[in-house]
Design a protein around this motif. Structure first.
Motif, PDB file in Angstrom:
ATOM      1  N   ARG A   1       0.845  -1.210   0.000  1.00 10.37           N
ATOM      2  CA  ARG A   1       0.000   0.000   0.000  1.00 10.37           C
ATOM      3  C   ARG A   1       0.875   1.253   0.000  1.00 10.37           C
ATOM      4  NH1 ARG A   1      -2.956   1.070   5.341  1.00 10.37           N
ATOM      5  NH2 ARG A   1      -0.809   1.623   5.763  1.00 10.37           N
TER       6      ARG A   1
ATOM      7  N   ASP B   1      -4.270  -0.375  -3.362  1.00  3.58           N
ATOM      8  CA  ASP B   1      -5.177   0.737  -3.085  1.00  3.58           C
ATOM      9  C   ASP B   1      -4.877   1.345  -1.707  1.00  3.58           C
ATOM     10  OD1 ASP B   1      -7.461   2.263  -2.353  1.00  3.58           O
ATOM     11  OD2 ASP B   1      -8.768   0.988  -3.548  1.00  3.58           O
TER      12      ASP B   1
ATOM     13  N   ARG C   1      -7.621  -4.860  -5.634  1.00  5.92           N
ATOM     14  CA  ARG C   1      -7.054  -3.728  -4.902  1.00  5.92           C
ATOM     15  C   ARG C   1      -5.656  -3.350  -5.412  1.00  5.92           C
ATOM     16  NH1 ARG C   1     -10.275  -2.939  -0.268  1.00  5.92           N
ATOM     17  NH2 ARG C   1      -9.423  -0.850  -0.373  1.00  5.92           N
TER      18      ARG C   1
ATOM     19  N   VAL D   1      -3.113  -1.573  -7.670  1.00  4.39           N
ATOM     20  CA  VAL D   1      -3.121  -0.334  -8.452  1.00  4.39           C
ATOM     21  C   VAL D   1      -2.413  -0.605  -9.777  1.00  4.39           C
ATOM     22  CG1 VAL D   1      -2.313   2.057  -8.537  1.00  4.39           C
ATOM     23  CG2 VAL D   1      -3.110   1.071  -6.362  1.00  4.39           C
TER      24      VAL D   1
END
Length: 192
Positions: A133, A139, A185, A187
């Motif tokens: 992350r 995300d 999730r 990216v």
């Protein structure tokens, strides 16, 4: 392999196969090819030997997980490698199965390495997910702690479903499902 190592290894296997109650000192001695005197020379009794065996199994599980989780790659790739590695699914998780053993759960000393192993695994997965992350791979709204707990729960539940069905397919579907949710999730990497 020394006598104490044979006793530990035999106990590890028997705990995985039969649970604590089904693992008698006699069965341990027979499998290890050791006499009663040897067992009690190295260990004070079955609880001491079982605790040692559980600790060895827990450490082995952590070491194996750490190999995948600290390998090169994105957070998603490392979690995926951990979840997809080869496992003897129909035998279940050697640590997870102990949570279903009333004698292990009732004994704080025997339960402690089981609980510590799952806590370590959740924390380690949360660290990997937080790293992903923070690097922008996942995300920004992803909750690493909740997601890590879900990953561990799906993995352990997958073992239960597979054992109930007598097939590895439900385990594989559970892993595919949690990875599909996690992949959503990820990216996307910008095109050059």
């Amino acid at each position: 392999m020394s006598t104490s190592e044979r006793l530990i290894e035999s106990t590890r296997e028997l705990l995985w196969e039969r649970g604590y109650v089904g693992t008698s000192p006699k069965a341990i001695q027979q499998r290890a090819g050791a006499g009663q005197g040897s067992m009690y020379h190295h260990f004070t009794g079955k609880p001491d030997l079982a605790l040692t065996a559980i600790r060895v199994t827990a450490q082995e599980m952590r070491d194996r997980a750490e190999e995948e989780l600290s390998a090169p790659g994105t957070a998603f790739e490392r979690v995926s490698a951990y979840l997809r590695r080869g496992r003897d699914v129909l035998r279940g998780c050697p640590i997870g199965r102990l949570t279903q053993d009333p004698d292990v759960v009732a004994d704080p000393a025997l339960r402690r390495p089981v609980d510590e192993t799952f806590a370590w695994l959740r924390d380690r997965l949360a660290d990997v997910l937080a790293e992903g992350r923070d690097r922008g791979e996942l995300d920004a709204a992803l909750d690493p702690v909740a997601t890590a707990s879900a990953v561990v729960a799906v993995l352990q539940g997958g073992y239960v479903l597979a054992r109930a069905a007598g097939s590895a397919e439900p385990f594989e579907q559970a892993v595919d499902g949690v990875l599909g949710l996690l992949a959503a999730r990820v990216v996307p990497t910008p095109s050059p």
